[in-house]
Design a protein around this motif. Sequence first.
Motif: not given
Length: 206
Positions: A114, A152, A154, A191
């Motif tokens: 993130d 995952v 961002k 994402y």
Amino acid sequence: MTRHRLSDKAHRHDAAYQRAKQENYAARAVYKLEEIDKRFHILRQGARVLDLGCWPGSWIQYAGDRVTETGYVLGLDLKPVVLSFPAHVEHRVADVFEWTPGPDLPPFDVVLSDMAPHTTGDRHTDVVRSEGLAERALDIACMVLRPGGHCVAKVFQGGGFGELLKRFRASFQEARPYHAKNSRSTSTEQYLVGRGLKASATVRRP
Ligand SMILES: C[S@@+](CC[C@H](N)C(=O)[O-])C[C@H]1O[C@@H](n2cnc3c(N)ncnc32)[C@H](O)[C@@H]1O
């Protein structure tokens, strides 16, 4: 009658902030991970998870609960996390551009990122830096994930987005961008969700 000045979406975010506070999460960002996890089935009991850019700590709180004490979560960030965690959740201060996994670190099942740059106000600079962070997350994923693992990451959408998505598609069995409903309405963040790392994409650690 009282009227909310905020738009519906802004109001929802305000509500997310309140909810995070009530549920003892360090940030409302947790609801983006929850949304992604529910949709793409990223986290499971017993999984080993590396979280890049973990401060203030809501993703490692959520991941720690999902993997339970039979799993393991390691969070890295430039800033120290000040919360306390159960023994299977660790966090360290590290710059991902300098951090390299030791040769004896067991493989991970999931890499999350993130990460976001310190925004400068210059959109082009911010986007380029964000793309650099997402690219580094993918490089690290290729070094630490077992084949079949998930990532995952961002990224602020900009000129390099297509190239990044191409790299995700080349590295994973399935890859796609996802705009979380819990992202701010003004945000261009996406994402990149890669499921099933291809064995051919794994990179020997330095
Ligand atoms: C949006 S916050 C992450 C929020 C976190 N997911 C949570 O739920 O608590 C983005 C983080 O990325 C971190 N970051 C940015 N560049 C980094 C780098 N080079 N290495 C490690 N962390 C970095 C920042 O310090 C910041 O704390």
